[in-house]
Scaffold this active site. Sequence first.
Site, PDB file in Angstrom:
ATOM      1  N   ARG A 177      -7.215 -18.783 -11.007  1.00  0.00           N
ATOM      2  CA  ARG A 177      -8.233 -18.372 -10.032  1.00  0.00           C
ATOM      3  C   ARG A 177      -8.855 -17.013 -10.366  1.00  0.00           C
ATOM      4  NH1 ARG A 177      -7.211 -22.758 -10.104  1.00  0.00           N
ATOM      5  NH2 ARG A 177      -6.497 -24.142  -8.451  1.00  0.00           N
ATOM      6  N   SER A 227      -7.606 -24.647  -0.420  1.00  0.00           N
ATOM      7  CA  SER A 227      -6.293 -24.005  -0.486  1.00  0.00           C
ATOM      8  C   SER A 227      -6.433 -22.542  -0.078  1.00  0.00           C
ATOM      9  CB  SER A 227      -5.738 -24.122  -1.901  1.00  0.00           C
ATOM     10  OG  SER A 227      -4.450 -23.572  -1.984  1.00  0.00           O
ATOM     11  N   GLU A 297      -6.336 -16.720  -1.261  1.00  0.00           N
ATOM     12  CA  GLU A 297      -7.169 -17.225  -2.344  1.00  0.00           C
ATOM     13  C   GLU A 297      -8.637 -17.201  -1.937  1.00  0.00           C
ATOM     14  OE1 GLU A 297      -7.868 -21.489  -4.591  1.00  0.00           O
ATOM     15  OE2 GLU A 297      -5.824 -20.745  -4.404  1.00  0.00           O
TER      16      GLU A 297
END
Length: 310
Positions: A177, A227, A297
């Site tokens: 990420r 997520s 995230e």
Amino acid sequence: MNSQIYEEICGLVKGKEQVRQEEPMSAHTTFRIGGPAKIFVSPGSEEELKSLADLLRKKKIPWFILGKGSNVLVSDKGFDGVVIQIGKGLGNICARGNTLDADAGVLLSRIAKKALEAGLTGLEFAAGIPGTVGGAVVMNAGAYGSEMKDVLTKVRVLTEEGSIKEISADRLELGYRTSSVLKNGWIVLGARFCLKQGDPKQIQARIEELAKLRRSKQPLEYPSAGSTFKRPEGFFAGKLIQDAGLKGFQVGGAQVSEKHSGFVINRDHATAQDVIQLCGQVSETVRKQFGVKLELEIKCLGEFKQLDSQ
């Protein structure tokens, strides 16, 4: 931000319908949460995007690049700046041989479909990710064991200095990420993917298999940003949250999904502050029980009353 800035932006973008004031961000994020952006603009071309970025840098006006809005939580107060949505204006896609070129605004579902039509395998994992090429490159998006770095060969970016560069994938520092695109504040303009020849029937079957798996495991029936927490090294965020007894935990209209504890959902007209408060309590509970710190995230845009644990 004064009206002169609005007029200047309108002058750079063809059609005033592409520029809006006090635009509710709840209409442009998959969370369906967020107050208004002072100015919301959808550039119709790469040239318009570059001119817009040059103006905002010169005027020192805060701005934010938005794609599909699938990994973003916008404050209830909104954003006192300019949101630039990269979409149809940068939406070209072309497959040649084993390569596929796509502009930053192309949906991931569309590049997966284009690859299927060309008999190319490697992008099946992207078919169900609700985002754009630009956002996927920035965050090295991935699912079910595959990531952008597995198929990406190069990208075109607009740098903070206003120049356009082509950068090979091996120089993008693509990790979990993250990427050098994110670290350097570059804007993705387009990307090239290197794929392999495959059997269209098998490619379609894999796409359908992953879609079925996604429907069974993820709370797609509720708005969310995907997520919510990054995967801690050596652990899975969803399992830690579940083991902490937080499945179904709710603050206001925000809830830890009962289907997948790694997702925070907008269960019932949640506010951004509901989400932040819930995430803070989840993170603190997991830290106390397991000694593991969970990091968000999703990107937060605007002002929030952050909790100490966040």
